[in-house]
Design a protein around this motif. Sequence first.
Motif, short mmCIF file in Angstrom:
data_model
loop_
_atom_site.label_atom_id
_atom_site.label_comp_id
_atom_site.label_asym_id
_atom_site.label_seq_id
_atom_site.Cartn_x
_atom_site.Cartn_y
_atom_site.Cartn_z
N GLY A 284 39.27 -18.22 -15.39
CA GLY A 284 38.41 -17.60 -16.38
C GLY A 284 38.37 -16.07 -16.05
O GLY A 284 38.05 -15.35 -17.01
N GLU A 285 38.48 -15.65 -15.03
CA GLU A 285 38.64 -14.12 -14.61
C GLU A 285 39.95 -13.55 -14.73
O GLU A 285 40.13 -12.59 -14.36
CB GLU A 285 38.07 -13.98 -13.29
CG GLU A 285 36.70 -14.49 -12.83
CD GLU A 285 35.80 -13.62 -13.64
OE1 GLU A 285 36.00 -12.30 -14.03
OE2 GLU A 285 34.47 -13.99 -13.98
N SER A 286 40.87 -14.41 -15.18
CA SER A 286 42.15 -13.80 -15.57
C SER A 286 42.88 -13.66 -14.25
O SER A 286 43.94 -12.76 -14.10
CB SER A 286 42.26 -12.74 -16.45
OG SER A 286 41.82 -13.11 -17.69
N VAL A 287 42.65 -14.45 -13.07
CA VAL A 287 43.41 -14.41 -12.22
C VAL A 287 44.21 -15.63 -11.87
O VAL A 287 43.47 -16.87 -11.99
CB VAL A 287 42.37 -14.32 -10.87
CG1 VAL A 287 43.14 -14.27 -9.42
CG2 VAL A 287 41.47 -12.81 -11.09
N THR A 288 45.36 -15.56 -11.50
CA THR A 288 46.29 -17.06 -11.32
C THR A 288 46.22 -17.26 -9.60
O THR A 288 46.30 -16.59 -8.77
CB THR A 288 47.64 -16.69 -11.49
OG1 THR A 288 47.94 -16.16 -12.89
CG2 THR A 288 48.41 -17.89 -11.17
N PRO A 289 45.60 -18.52 -9.48
CA PRO A 289 45.41 -19.17 -8.07
C PRO A 289 46.88 -19.45 -7.57
O PRO A 289 47.37 -20.37 -8.35
CB PRO A 289 44.35 -20.12 -8.23
CG PRO A 289 44.44 -20.68 -9.64
CD PRO A 289 44.78 -19.64 -10.56
N LEU A 290 47.23 -19.29 -6.64
CA LEU A 290 48.27 -19.58 -5.75
C LEU A 290 48.14 -20.34 -4.35
O LEU A 290 47.26 -19.73 -3.52
CB LEU A 290 49.31 -18.34 -5.63
CG LEU A 290 49.65 -17.47 -6.64
CD1 LEU A 290 50.52 -16.12 -5.98
CD2 LEU A 290 50.84 -18.38 -7.68
N CYS A 291 48.56 -21.47 -4.40
CA CYS A 291 48.28 -22.15 -3.04
C CYS A 291 49.19 -21.75 -2.13
O CYS A 291 50.49 -21.90 -2.25
CB CYS A 291 48.19 -23.87 -3.19
SG CYS A 291 47.91 -24.77 -1.82
N VAL A 292 48.85 -21.50 -0.75
CA VAL A 292 49.80 -20.91 0.04
C VAL A 292 49.48 -21.71 1.43
O VAL A 292 48.17 -22.03 1.70
CB VAL A 292 49.66 -19.69 0.31
CG1 VAL A 292 50.26 -18.71 -0.90
CG2 VAL A 292 48.25 -19.08 0.82
#
Length: 148
Positions: free
Chosen positions: A38-46
């Motif tokens: 919603g904040e235009s941030v792509t979550p990346l799982c590391v």
Amino acid sequence: QLLTAARLLQQTQPAFPLAAMLSPTCHRNATFRAILVGESVTPLCVQRFANVRCRGDKQLRDEGRSDYLGYSTFDEHWTKLNVLNLTGLRGALYLDSDVVVRRNLDHVLRSLLSSPHLSEIRTPQGCLQAELAHRFFNTGVWAVRPDA
């Protein structure tokens, strides 16, 4: 803290997309991921680096802490090196979540991308004496070329 950092960064109107590297624990939290999107941030799982060991008495102090869970406090510090595994990217600007961005940082990534001889740009060790600065690796603000 991450959401505040992302919102401050968005206020600078970056030309590049934003992503957040999340540990598997955070990434499993669907509500948190939805807020980031919603904040235009792509979550990346590391993956988290585990069992990082150090020399000296730091590890002993960590093990003596009441919240010690069998891992080193250095695990989280080393986990940021996952940015180098994002080889699908020509460039990435890593920011610690406690960095307060007050102006646009696109010029840092553009400098990296326009200079083929550079593989990284990182924060200088401004608080240290010059003869000691080379010993430390500060990655609070770190532009890297993962595809290099």
